[in-house]
Design a protein around this motif. Structure first.
Motif, mmCIF file in Angstrom:
data_model
loop_
_atom_site.group_PDB
_atom_site.id
_atom_site.type_symbol
_atom_site.label_atom_id
_atom_site.label_comp_id
_atom_site.label_asym_id
_atom_site.label_seq_id
_atom_site.Cartn_x
_atom_site.Cartn_y
_atom_site.Cartn_z
ATOM 1 N N THR A 83 76.819 64.654 11.791
ATOM 2 C CA THR A 83 75.860 65.181 10.806
ATOM 3 C C THR A 83 75.209 64.019 10.052
ATOM 4 O O THR A 83 75.475 63.791 8.866
ATOM 5 N N TYR A 85 71.341 61.556 9.963
ATOM 6 C CA TYR A 85 69.915 61.574 10.300
ATOM 7 C C TYR A 85 69.651 60.462 11.310
ATOM 8 O O TYR A 85 69.697 59.280 10.973
ATOM 9 N N GLU A 87 67.095 59.332 12.742
ATOM 10 C CA GLU A 87 65.945 58.434 12.594
ATOM 11 C C GLU A 87 66.047 57.535 11.362
ATOM 12 O O GLU A 87 65.160 56.738 11.103
ATOM 13 N N LEU A 88 67.120 57.697 10.615
ATOM 14 C CA LEU A 88 67.360 56.773 9.507
ATOM 15 C C LEU A 88 68.358 55.720 9.970
ATOM 16 O O LEU A 88 69.137 55.942 10.902
ATOM 17 N N PHE A 96 71.521 57.530 1.175
ATOM 18 C CA PHE A 96 71.065 58.887 0.850
ATOM 19 C C PHE A 96 72.225 59.735 0.317
ATOM 20 O O PHE A 96 72.122 60.380 -0.728
ATOM 21 N N ASP A 99 73.319 58.663 -3.085
ATOM 22 C CA ASP A 99 72.402 59.157 -4.128
ATOM 23 C C ASP A 99 72.655 60.641 -4.425
ATOM 24 O O ASP A 99 72.560 61.083 -5.567
ATOM 25 N N LEU A 100 72.956 61.391 -3.366
ATOM 26 C CA LEU A 100 73.242 62.818 -3.574
ATOM 27 C C LEU A 100 74.456 63.002 -4.483
ATOM 28 O O LEU A 100 74.507 63.924 -5.299
ATOM 29 N N ARG A 126 68.648 52.064 13.470
ATOM 30 C CA ARG A 126 68.612 53.526 13.402
ATOM 31 C C ARG A 126 69.826 54.120 14.119
ATOM 32 O O ARG A 126 70.229 53.623 15.182
ATOM 33 N N ARG B 2 68.011 62.262 -9.542
ATOM 34 C CA ARG B 2 68.248 61.252 -8.504
ATOM 35 C C ARG B 2 68.421 61.924 -7.139
ATOM 36 O O ARG B 2 67.889 61.455 -6.127
ATOM 37 N N ALA B 3 69.161 63.030 -7.127
ATOM 38 C CA ALA B 3 69.389 63.743 -5.871
ATOM 39 C C ALA B 3 68.077 64.329 -5.346
ATOM 40 O O ALA B 3 67.806 64.277 -4.135
ATOM 41 N N ALA B 6 66.063 61.604 -3.917
ATOM 42 C CA ALA B 6 66.711 61.110 -2.687
ATOM 43 C C ALA B 6 66.346 62.022 -1.510
ATOM 44 O O ALA B 6 66.027 61.542 -0.411
ATOM 45 N N ILE B 7 66.376 63.328 -1.753
ATOM 46 C CA ILE B 7 66.024 64.286 -0.690
ATOM 47 C C ILE B 7 64.553 64.130 -0.315
ATOM 48 O O ILE B 7 64.199 64.098 0.869
ATOM 49 N N ARG B 9 62.608 61.486 -0.697
ATOM 50 C CA ARG B 9 62.400 60.196 -0.029
ATOM 51 C C ARG B 9 62.886 60.267 1.421
ATOM 52 O O ARG B 9 62.221 59.813 2.338
ATOM 53 N N LYS B 10 64.041 60.864 1.588
ATOM 54 C CA LYS B 10 64.604 60.988 2.937
ATOM 55 C C LYS B 10 63.693 61.813 3.849
ATOM 56 O O LYS B 10 63.406 61.428 4.990
ATOM 57 N N ARG B 13 60.598 59.858 4.763
ATOM 58 C CA ARG B 13 60.945 58.830 5.760
ATOM 59 C C ARG B 13 61.052 59.453 7.149
ATOM 60 O O ARG B 13 60.542 58.909 8.129
ATOM 61 N N LEU B 14 61.731 60.586 7.203
ATOM 62 C CA LEU B 14 61.914 61.243 8.506
ATOM 63 C C LEU B 14 60.567 61.668 9.085
ATOM 64 O O LEU B 14 60.329 61.540 10.289
ATOM 65 N N ARG B 17 58.739 58.671 10.461
ATOM 66 C CA ARG B 17 59.365 58.020 11.615
ATOM 67 C C ARG B 17 59.296 58.858 12.882
ATOM 68 O O ARG B 17 59.744 58.423 13.931
ATOM 69 N N GLU B 270 67.953 70.487 10.146
ATOM 70 C CA GLU B 270 69.058 70.231 9.201
ATOM 71 C C GLU B 270 70.163 71.278 9.403
ATOM 72 O O GLU B 270 71.343 70.949 9.383
ATOM 73 N N THR B 275 73.477 68.739 9.183
ATOM 74 C CA THR B 275 73.265 67.902 8.001
ATOM 75 C C THR B 275 73.108 68.767 6.748
ATOM 76 O O THR B 275 73.403 68.306 5.645
ATOM 77 N N LEU B 279 74.610 68.436 2.885
ATOM 78 C CA LEU B 279 73.856 68.633 1.646
ATOM 79 C C LEU B 279 74.534 69.684 0.773
ATOM 80 O O LEU B 279 74.633 69.551 -0.444
ATOM 81 N N ILE B 284 75.321 69.290 -5.517
ATOM 82 C CA ILE B 284 73.951 69.628 -5.907
ATOM 83 C C ILE B 284 73.784 71.128 -5.766
ATOM 84 O O ILE B 284 74.552 71.773 -5.054
#
Lengths: 290, 439
Positions: A83, A85, A87-88, A96, A99-100, A126, B2-3, B6-7, B9-10, B13-14, B17, B270, B275, B279, B284
């Motif tokens: 689980t 990402y 592509e990160l 990430f 930060d969560l 990656r 912040r969370a 972060a979500i 930004r992530k 980014r995805l 990419r 997700e 993933t 989360l 959160i």
């Protein structure tokens, strides 16, 4: 640390967990051993609060159900699936999740974890480019990012090569050495025997027995088997003391030789001690690998 | 917070990419806008020809001659328009490069020339087509000069011109009787000379008259017998100045659709890849998760709109009628499509569903919503059907402040619809995501 009491969960007509209870003590590595479909992952999902049980209760650290985010904060999960990402990068993934969880000094923590799982050299690559073993290690690191007290590892060695498996097992031992409590599910009895302080045998959603490996073997393993090969024929002897039995067999062979009796020499000897496989067979009537 | 960031930004980014998502979110809309802009008329020349709207207000031989020569000229593709306004609209819409007006004053034929006023021809061009304006002006001068030999060889025209000249001399106050007599004598001599020119000679002169006319033009440096007045068309509120004004808002909604497809797919991914469980395990709430994803989707939506508008303004000369309202419309459109992404994610259980059925649904909604073919080209029943498509409302909301210059009252309806779509989508999607948290 974690207590599940009489947990029941059904999916349609399928009963996934059927009155399962277990208690994971602080600082131990507790193994949930059972074949695929035994209900291990469902138990983990209920233990983490990802899935609500139909009946029963879950308590973490005496604080209540992990459905409460403040309680959940104390556990980390490395699910059976990767689980992450893809592509990160490894670093971006960990950052990430840090930060969560609101991890302070996240950069340092991420670097520590990358070093712990030996991925610091690939930190900026990656995840999609990683091998299965590397992904598994990063998956585990993601569960540790907030430094939880309880770590739940759901089949963390599934689908990895022996070298990566050993690395992961070493990592689990290291976590235990650092005082973390680990709930570890697997269908590999060797892993459970190697790293777990206590093991719970699960099948069909039920907890069949819990104890140390020695206790389980003593309770359900039966006697050791000593197999002696003589003149192309095998003789199997069940005994509680296999070493004594071997000594007795050698003494008998020497005596035969002194008396000039030929053709009775021992050509091979094998001791089969009961293990978790035997325990599982004894408890369920079928092999763990079926 | 912040969370949430972060979500966001992530997710951004995805998005950036994934080459497919980048293409469909940022490249495809620009390509669509430019391609359809050319298809619907902006900048097209149907080969090397310039498309001209011709409005002939005069029935004179001169006007007919210029119109005929324009039609026969290899440089032009002409279309007759009944009025100046209709021709100007065609220029504004980018359907033609310029409009040529042959005014009523051409009725006076050579009279105007002899009276020193010259012959006036008007042309209207799109400001973005200035390069062609010079060519059109030169060509009109040439064609007008070509008419002179025909006029001189035309007894009726000449007779009219000589009569008018006689009348002028007779009524002139500054001339003495002797001068008037001499002038009348010269006119009579000229009249008898021109009437002696036979039809064949006249024809020969007409066919080779271009050079003579040009020579005449060359010898009369201070006198401008032909005056071509070129006027640049001012953009008129409520009408697209060029087809690109119509197609760039369409491009924007395609960009939003790409964005919406990408985020819907990412939400399903997700869930499918687990993933989302990570989360959900984090301390959160669903509010953090949804807000993070909302910010990412909104930012991506605003980015794509900024990009498309920038291309429209910098490279295609578009201008924004109401910038502040356009920002609101851009936000509303992004919000609506972000909500749609959430709703689509709620309905799709697998990545294959999101990428297949989801994107298929987007395509259908885009087609009926005017994302490809402008609504005004559609038959009435399709236009009615388009009210069910979020694309229609997004196009309407963006076109309003972009080029339609609509009033706030007119703008409010598409904005309300977009915000409603957004809220509804967010509620549906949030419920699907929220459910696992409700233990």
């Amino acid at each position: 640390m974690l207590a599940l009491r009489d947990i029941r969960r059904r999916f349609g007509s399928t009963i996934a967990v059927d009155g399962l209870s277990l208690e994971v003590r602080t600082g131990e590595v507790f193994g949930l051993l059972g074949p695929n479909g035994a209900g291990k992952s469902t138990t983990i999902a209920i233990a983490t609060g990802l899935l609500a049980p139909d009946a029963g209760s879950v308590d973490l650290l005496g604080l209540g159900s992990p459905s409460n985010p403040k309680v959940r904060m104390h556990l980390g999960l490395a699910p059976q699936e990767i689980t992450l990402y893809a592509e990160l990068t490894a670093r971006e993934n960990l950052r990430f999740f840090a930060d969560l969880y609101g991890v302070s000094n996240a950069r340092v923590r991420v670097d520590e974890l990358l070093a712990l799982v030996e991925l610091d050299a690939r930190a900026n690559d990656r995840v999609a480019t990683f091998s299965g073993g590397m992904k598994r290690r990063l998956n585990l690191a993601a569960a540790l990012v907030h430094d939880p007290k309880l770590v739940l590892l759901d089949e963390p060695t599934a689908g990895v090569d022996p070298q990566s498996r050993n690395r992961i097992l070493e990592l689990v031992r290291r976590l235990a050495g650092e005082g973390k409590t680990v709930l570890y599910t697997t269908h590999y009895m060797e892993e459970a025997a190697k790293i777990c302080d206590r093991v719970g045998i699960v099948d069909h959603g039920r907890m069949l027995d819990v104890g140390t490996v020695a206790e389980l073997v003593a309770r359900h393993g039966g006697q050791s088997a000593v197999t002696i090969e003589r003149d192309g024929a095998e003789e199997r002897i069940f005994t509680a003391d296999p070493v004594a039995e071997v000594a007795r067999q050698f003494a008998r062979a020497n005596s035969d030789r002194e008396r000039g009796e030929v053709g009775r020499e021992v050509t091979g000897l094998r001791i089969e001690r009961p293990d978790l496989e035997t325990v599982f067979l004894s408890l369920t009537g079928r092999s763990l690998r079926e | 917070m912040r969370a949430i960031f972060a979500i966001a930004r992530k997710d951004l980014r995805l998005l950036l990419r994934d080459k497919g998502d980048v293409f469909f979110t940022f490249v495809f809309p620009v390509v669509i806008a430019i391609l359809f802009g050319f298809v619907f008329g902006g900048g097209s020349n149907s080969g090397s020809k310039l498309e001209l709207a011709v409005v002939r207000e005069s029935e004179s031989v001169l006007a007919l001659g210029i119109e005929e020569d324009l039609a026969n000229d290899a440089a032009f593709e002409t279309t007759a328009f009944p009025t100046r306004d209709a021709a100007a609209d065609a220029v504004r819409a980018g359907k033609v490069t310029a409009a040529v007006i042959l005014p009523k004053s051409l009725d006076s034929g050579l009279e105007g020339l002899f009276s020193g006023q010259g012959i006036a021809i008007d042309a209207v061009v799109d400001p973005s087509r200035r390069a062609e304006a010079g060519l059109i002006q030169g060509k009109l001068n040439e064609l007008a000069f070509r008419q002179f030999p025909k006029l001189f060889a035309n007894p009726t025209e000449m007779s009219r011109a000589f009569s008018a000249a006689r009348s002028s001399i007779a009524s002139a106050r500054g001339m003495s009787p002797t001068q008037k007599l001499l002038g009348a004598g010269m006119i009579t001599a000229a009249e008898s000379f021109t009437s002696s020119i036979g039809d064949e000679d006249a024809s020969a002169n007409a066919s080779g008259g271009g050079g003579g006319a040009n020579n005449a033009a060359g010898n009369t440096a201070d006198f401008t017998p032909i005056r071509v007045k070129v006027e640049e068309l001012a953009p008129r509120a409520g009408r697209p100045r060029a087809s690109f004004d119509v197609t760039f808002p369409q491009g924007i909604v395609w960009g939003l659709a790409g964005c919406f497809g990408a985020f819907a797919s990412s939400l399903v991914t997700e869930r499918a890849r687990g993933t989302l469980d990570r989360l959900r395990l984090a301390p959160i709430t669903a509010f953090h998760l949804i807000s993070g994803k909302a910010i990412a989707c909104l930012v991506a939506g605003l980015l794509v709109q900024t990009l498309v508008f920038a291309v429209a303004i910098i490279f295609f000369g578009s201008s924004v009628a109401q910038p502040a309202m356009l920002v609101i419309a851009a936000f509303a459109a992004s919000f609506a499509f972000a909500g749609l992404a959430m709703a689509l994610a709620a309905f799709c259980r697998t990545e294959a569903e999101a990428n297949g059925a989801g994107r298929g649904a987007i395509l259908i909604l885009a087609l009926i919503g005017g994302g490809t073919i402008p609504l005004f080209f559609m038959p009435p029943f399709l236009r009615t059907l388009s009210y069910g498509s979020p694309f229609r409302w997004a196009v309407a909301a963006i076109e309003g402040p972009f080029w339609r210059d609509t009033s706030v009252g007119e703008q409010i309806v598409p904005l309300i619809v977009l915000f409603a779509i957004g809220f509804l989508g967010w509620i549906i999607g949030a419920r699907a995501l929220w459910r696992p948290f409700a233990r």
